[in-house]
Design a protein around this motif. Structure first.
Motif, PDB file in Angstrom:
ATOM      1  N   THR A 116       9.760   5.875  14.694  1.00 61.25           N
ATOM      2  CA  THR A 116      10.236   6.894  13.773  1.00 61.25           C
ATOM      3  C   THR A 116       9.020   7.498  13.066  1.00 61.25           C
ATOM      4  O   THR A 116       7.900   6.966  13.160  1.00 61.25           O
ATOM      5  N   VAL A 117       9.227   8.563  12.349  1.00 59.15           N
ATOM      6  CA  VAL A 117       8.145   9.162  11.565  1.00 59.15           C
ATOM      7  C   VAL A 117       7.631   8.146  10.543  1.00 59.15           C
ATOM      8  O   VAL A 117       6.425   8.013  10.326  1.00 59.15           O
ATOM      9  N   GLU A 118       8.544   7.388   9.946  1.00 56.76           N
ATOM     10  CA  GLU A 118       8.156   6.378   8.961  1.00 56.76           C
ATOM     11  C   GLU A 118       7.305   5.282   9.595  1.00 56.76           C
ATOM     12  O   GLU A 118       6.329   4.824   9.005  1.00 56.76           O
ATOM     13  N   ALA A 119       7.680   4.858  10.808  1.00 58.60           N
ATOM     14  CA  ALA A 119       6.908   3.817  11.503  1.00 58.60           C
ATOM     15  C   ALA A 119       5.521   4.318  11.857  1.00 58.60           C
ATOM     16  O   ALA A 119       4.521   3.603  11.672  1.00 58.60           O
ATOM     17  N   ALA A 120       5.430   5.544  12.353  1.00 58.60           N
ATOM     18  CA  ALA A 120       4.125   6.117  12.688  1.00 58.60           C
ATOM     19  C   ALA A 120       3.250   6.226  11.438  1.00 58.60           C
ATOM     20  O   ALA A 120       2.047   5.956  11.485  1.00 58.60           O
ATOM     21  N   THR A 121       3.857   6.579  10.323  1.00 58.47           N
ATOM     22  CA  THR A 121       3.116   6.665   9.063  1.00 58.47           C
ATOM     23  C   THR A 121       2.618   5.284   8.643  1.00 58.47           C
ATOM     24  O   THR A 121       1.479   5.137   8.196  1.00 58.47           O
ATOM     25  N   SER A 122       3.452   4.260   8.797  1.00 58.56           N
ATOM     26  CA  SER A 122       3.032   2.910   8.399  1.00 58.56           C
ATOM     27  C   SER A 122       1.900   2.396   9.277  1.00 58.56           C
ATOM     28  O   SER A 122       1.051   1.638   8.815  1.00 58.56           O
ATOM     29  N   ILE A 123       1.845   2.812  10.540  1.00 57.08           N
ATOM     30  CA  ILE A 123       0.722   2.444  11.414  1.00 57.08           C
ATOM     31  C   ILE A 123      -0.532   3.174  10.943  1.00 57.08           C
ATOM     32  O   ILE A 123      -1.611   2.586  10.826  1.00 57.08           O
ATOM     33  N   ARG A 124      -0.389   4.456  10.644  1.00 63.67           N
ATOM     34  CA  ARG A 124      -1.528   5.264  10.214  1.00 63.67           C
ATOM     35  C   ARG A 124      -2.117   4.743   8.896  1.00 63.67           C
ATOM     36  O   ARG A 124      -3.326   4.743   8.708  1.00 63.67           O
ATOM     37  N   THR A 125      -1.265   4.278   7.987  1.00 63.30           N
ATOM     38  CA  THR A 125      -1.747   3.785   6.691  1.00 63.30           C
ATOM     39  C   THR A 125      -2.177   2.323   6.738  1.00 63.30           C
ATOM     40  O   THR A 125      -2.718   1.809   5.764  1.00 63.30           O
ATOM     41  N   GLY A 126      -1.924   1.650   7.857  1.00 66.83           N
ATOM     42  CA  GLY A 126      -2.315   0.239   7.970  1.00 66.83           C
ATOM     43  C   GLY A 126      -1.302  -0.723   7.384  1.00 66.83           C
ATOM     44  O   GLY A 126      -1.583  -1.911   7.227  1.00 66.83           O
ATOM     45  N   ASP A 127      -0.102  -0.235   7.037  1.00 63.04           N
ATOM     46  CA  ASP A 127       0.948  -1.117   6.504  1.00 63.04           C
ATOM     47  C   ASP A 127       1.649  -1.901   7.610  1.00 63.04           C
ATOM     48  O   ASP A 127       2.201  -2.968   7.366  1.00 63.04           O
ATOM     49  N   SER A 128       1.658  -1.360   8.836  1.00 67.68           N
ATOM     50  CA  SER A 128       2.252  -2.031  10.000  1.00 67.68           C
ATOM     51  C   SER A 128       1.306  -1.852  11.185  1.00 67.68           C
ATOM     52  O   SER A 128       0.454  -0.971  11.185  1.00 67.68           O
ATOM     53  N   PHE A 129       1.505  -2.717  12.180  1.00 70.41           N
ATOM     54  CA  PHE A 129       0.661  -2.664  13.371  1.00 70.41           C
ATOM     55  C   PHE A 129       1.528  -2.792  14.613  1.00 70.41           C
ATOM     56  O   PHE A 129       2.591  -3.407  14.584  1.00 70.41           O
ATOM     57  N   LEU A 130       1.050  -2.215  15.707  1.00 66.93           N
ATOM     58  CA  LEU A 130       1.635  -2.499  17.007  1.00 66.93           C
ATOM     59  C   LEU A 130       0.965  -3.756  17.521  1.00 66.93           C
ATOM     60  O   LEU A 130      -0.264  -3.880  17.483  1.00 66.93           O
ATOM     61  N   TRP A 131       1.765  -4.686  17.998  1.00 67.36           N
ATOM     62  CA  TRP A 131       1.257  -5.953  18.529  1.00 67.36           C
ATOM     63  C   TRP A 131       1.645  -6.056  19.990  1.00 67.36           C
ATOM     64  O   TRP A 131       2.805  -5.886  20.341  1.00 67.36           O
TER      65      TRP A 131
END
Length: 120
Positions: free
Chosen positions: A64-79
């Protein structure tokens, strides 16, 4: 995605099972679950010093847009994680686990945490 496994040992190995998963998490869970790839050949022999043929796979995760934003900000990662079960030349079953974390810029890089990246 394409990848291959290399046998760095001095004796042949027989691949019994390969698994891989791609997940979006803000932190790693306490335990990872491994699910075998159903289309993998029953057994695949890899001689010492050789690599498997390139294995093709498709790993998709809806972002989602929110998920992509959280990856960009470093709040979440793809594992990207998984394991390889194989039998060594002496008939012993061995396991190699791998874990990679995706970050904007460097992309997927090996990540060491608990038993998630180990070999037996």
């Amino acid at each position: 995605m394409q990848y291959a496994f290399k046998n760095y040992g001095r004796t042949p190995a027989i691949l019994k099972e390969i698994s891989h998963e791609l997940r979006l998490w803000n932190r790693l869970p306490e335990e990872l679950r491994y699910s075998a790839i159903p289309a993998m050949p029953k057994e695949l022999a890899v001689v010492a010093g050789a690599s498997t043929e390139a294995l093709q796979c498709t790993l998709m995760i809806p972002l989602t847009v929110e998920a992509a934003t959280s990856i960009r900000t470093g709040d979440s990662f793809l594992w990207l994680y998984g394991h390889v079960l194989y039998e060594d030349a002496f008939g012993r079953e061995r396991e190699h686990r791998f874990l990679y974390r995706y970050r904007i810029g460097p992309g997927f890089q090996p990540y060491s945490y608990k038993d998630y990246s180990k070999s037996t």
